[in-house]
Design an enzyme around this catalytic site. Structure first.
Site, PDB file in Angstrom:
ATOM      1  N   PHE A 111      43.201  34.248  52.631  1.00 15.80           N
ATOM      2  CA  PHE A 111      42.205  34.764  51.695  1.00 15.80           C
ATOM      3  C   PHE A 111      41.012  33.804  51.698  1.00 15.80           C
ATOM      4  CE2 PHE A 111      40.482  35.729  47.485  1.00 15.80           C
ATOM      5  CZ  PHE A 111      40.629  37.101  47.402  1.00 15.80           C
ATOM      6  N   ASP A 182      50.768  29.949  50.125  1.00 14.08           N
ATOM      7  CA  ASP A 182      50.160  30.736  49.053  1.00 14.08           C
ATOM      8  C   ASP A 182      50.991  32.009  48.907  1.00 14.08           C
ATOM      9  OD1 ASP A 182      48.631  32.443  47.461  1.00 14.08           O
ATOM     10  OD2 ASP A 182      46.764  31.457  48.067  1.00 14.08           O
ATOM     11  N   TYR A 207      48.510  37.761  38.240  1.00 15.75           N
ATOM     12  CA  TYR A 207      47.932  39.037  37.761  1.00 15.75           C
ATOM     13  C   TYR A 207      48.163  40.165  38.749  1.00 15.75           C
ATOM     14  CZ  TYR A 207      44.257  36.834  40.545  1.00 15.75           C
ATOM     15  OH  TYR A 207      43.572  36.168  41.532  1.00 15.75           O
ATOM     16  N   ARG A 354      43.498  50.144  51.325  1.00 17.81           N
ATOM     17  CA  ARG A 354      44.688  49.347  51.035  1.00 17.81           C
ATOM     18  C   ARG A 354      45.487  49.981  49.892  1.00 17.81           C
ATOM     19  NH1 ARG A 354      44.426  43.121  48.948  1.00 17.81           N
ATOM     20  NH2 ARG A 354      43.485  44.146  47.154  1.00 17.81           N
TER      21      ARG A 354
HETATM   22  C1  LIG Z   1      44.195  37.027  44.908  1.00 22.95           C
HETATM   23  C2  LIG Z   1      44.143  35.795  45.729  1.00 22.95           C
HETATM   24  C3  LIG Z   1      43.386  34.690  45.327  1.00 22.95           C
HETATM   25  C4  LIG Z   1      42.535  34.710  44.088  1.00 22.95           C
HETATM   26  O1  LIG Z   1      42.268  33.424  43.596  1.00 22.95           O
HETATM   27  P1  LIG Z   1      41.785  33.230  42.091  1.00 22.95           P
HETATM   28  O2  LIG Z   1      41.419  31.812  41.976  1.00 22.95           O
HETATM   29  O3  LIG Z   1      42.919  33.654  41.215  1.00 22.95           O
HETATM   30  O4  LIG Z   1      40.613  34.142  41.876  1.00 22.95           O
HETATM   31  C5  LIG Z   1      43.454  33.542  46.104  1.00 22.95           C
HETATM   32  N1  LIG Z   1      44.187  33.490  47.230  1.00 22.95           N
HETATM   33  C6  LIG Z   1      44.911  34.558  47.648  1.00 22.95           C
HETATM   34  C7  LIG Z   1      45.725  34.450  48.896  1.00 22.95           C
HETATM   35  C8  LIG Z   1      44.883  35.750  46.928  1.00 22.95           C
HETATM   36  O5  LIG Z   1      45.559  36.808  47.365  1.00 22.95           O
END
Ligand SMILES: *Cc1c(COP(=O)(O)O)cnc(C)c1O
Length: 395
Positions: A111, A182, A207, A354
């Site tokens: 991400f 992650d 979330y 998705r």
């Molecule tokens: C959803 C997601 C995030 C989001 O990060 P936030 O700090 O909560 O906004 C980060 N990394 C991955 C892999 C995600 O899927």
């Protein structure tokens, strides 16, 4: 327990919700619980709530609830902040463990925020580190003896492609690298065994599949044998050994508590804590089987009825998380048309539609109903309208 447990969620009548991988729905009872906390605890107790209502212990108490879902022992997970910050904490700790090495290895399926946080860390350390990013299938081969840390999102947010956690962790360890996972699209979606993987760190958000609500706090796992030796990069007062001694010098708290930073989001975490209760009744193996069943049905139906769509996810269920994605040239507009018909998925650039499969509140009829509407939209080109073609801020 038997799945689904639809009556445990506030799902709008007639909506087919295939976006629980992005924002889980509101579980029943959560709104009342948060309202009660606001009134009784914040309203009634004010500052006394920190002791009287267990607010200060909440990050580790809820951390243990998350720990049970990801195979982490008691006292190895703590909540707080957002996932982006937890990535930073884990990576900075990992680099400290290998001071002689200068490379962070990740993949293009990660991400973007994870990669941005790594880049920012490298820049600010100013010690000649480098972020190396390879294709997902090349990760194992790219793990060499110069790698300090391997950081990967287990389930790709776009395609659902899933890394083999144990195999990659073993390869990283074989080369002397530290492993950071992650679990944003894993926690509550697929069975995870953190302890069994032997990885040093894991982070994730709550979330998505854990239904903690928009802005729910993130979590971080540190392997118990390491927690006492980490020197936290984000040395906040609530990660201090004695926050209320108000010492001028920072001394990290014992164990996982040192990964706390500042004041926890008590009300938001109250929503998460209440939402987590359902997981005590869920068998992850059963959940995974149901997720695979729904995903396979969806792929089969879409391929039979929507010839313009091309599968973007791995065809082999064992290599897929709990979502299915399809390429379609007009994917954004088609998703807008679907949403207008109350079938909720989302779109990821450049052309990915998705769909998340969350067996807690989805069944076969939802899958078939969604595909019937999708097929109609594609067949009649119902997506080809100006209001569906304009991109909104959040896609
Ligand atoms: C959803 C997601 C995030 C989001 O990060 P936030 O700090 O909560 O906004 C980060 N990394 C991955 C892999 C995600 O899927």
């Amino acid at each position: 327990m038997s799945l689904p447990m639809k009556d445990r969620f506030e799902l709008p009548e007639g909506m087919i919700y295939l976006d629980g991988n992005s924002l889980g729905p509101l579980p029943k009872g959560v709104a009342a619980r948060v309202a009660q906390k606001m009134t009784d605890e914040w309203g009634g107790q004010l500052i006394k709530g920190w002791n009287a209502c267990g607010w200060m212990a909440q990050p580790s108490r809820v951390g243990d609830m998350v720990g049970r879902i990801i195979g982490a022992p008691e006292g190895s997970v703590v909540m707080g902040d957002t996932l982006s910050l937890k990535v930073y904490q884990a990576l900075s700790a990992a680099l400290q463990m290998r001071p002689e090495r200068k490379v962070i290895l990740s993949d293009i399926g990660n991400f973007p925020t994870d990669l941005y946080m790594a880049e920012g860390l490298v820049r600010h350390l100013g010690q000649g580190h480098e972020l190396r990013v390879v294709a997902p299938e090349d990760v194992a081969g790219a793990i060499s003896e110069d790698i300090a840390a391997v950081t990967l999102t287990q389930v790709d947010y776009r395609t659902g492609r899933m890394h083999d956690m144990n195999a990659i962790t073993a390869t990283a360890h074989g080369a002397g690298a530290v492993m950071v996972w992650d679990l944003a699209h894993s926690a509550g979606a697929v069975p995870v065994d953190m302890a069994g993987s032997n990885a040093e760190f894991a982070v994730g958000c709550t979330y998505k599949y854990l239904n903690g609500g928009p802005g729910a706090p993130a979590f971080i796992y540190v392997r118990p044998d390491l927690a006492d030796s980490i020197n936290p990069a984000l040395a906040g007062w609530l990660g201090h050994e004695a926050p209320f001694a108000f010492d001028l010098d920072y001394r990290p708290a014992p164990g996982i508590e040192r990964m706390r930073v500042g004041t926890p989001p008590v009300l938001q975490m109250a929503a998460l804590e209440e939402a987590m209760a359902i997981w005590g009744e869920v068998d992850m193996a059963e959940l995974r089987a149901a997720s695979i069943h729904l995903s396979e049905l969806f792929i089969h139906e879409v391929e039979a009825r929507c010839p313009d769509l091309r599968l973007a996810s791995p065809r082999d269920a064992a290599q897929r998380g709990s979502q299915v994605s399809f390429h379609f040239e007009h994917g954004y507009a088609a998703m807008q048309a679907l949403i207008a018909r109350d079938v909720i998925g989302d779109f990821r650039a450049p052309d990915i539609m998705r769909f998340g499969f969350t067996p807690l509140y989805l069944d076969e009829s939802d899958v078939k109903g969604a595909v019937a509407i999708l097929a109609e939209i594609l067949r009649d080109r119902l997506w080809d309208r100006p209001e569906y073609l304009t991109r909104q801020r959040v896609t």
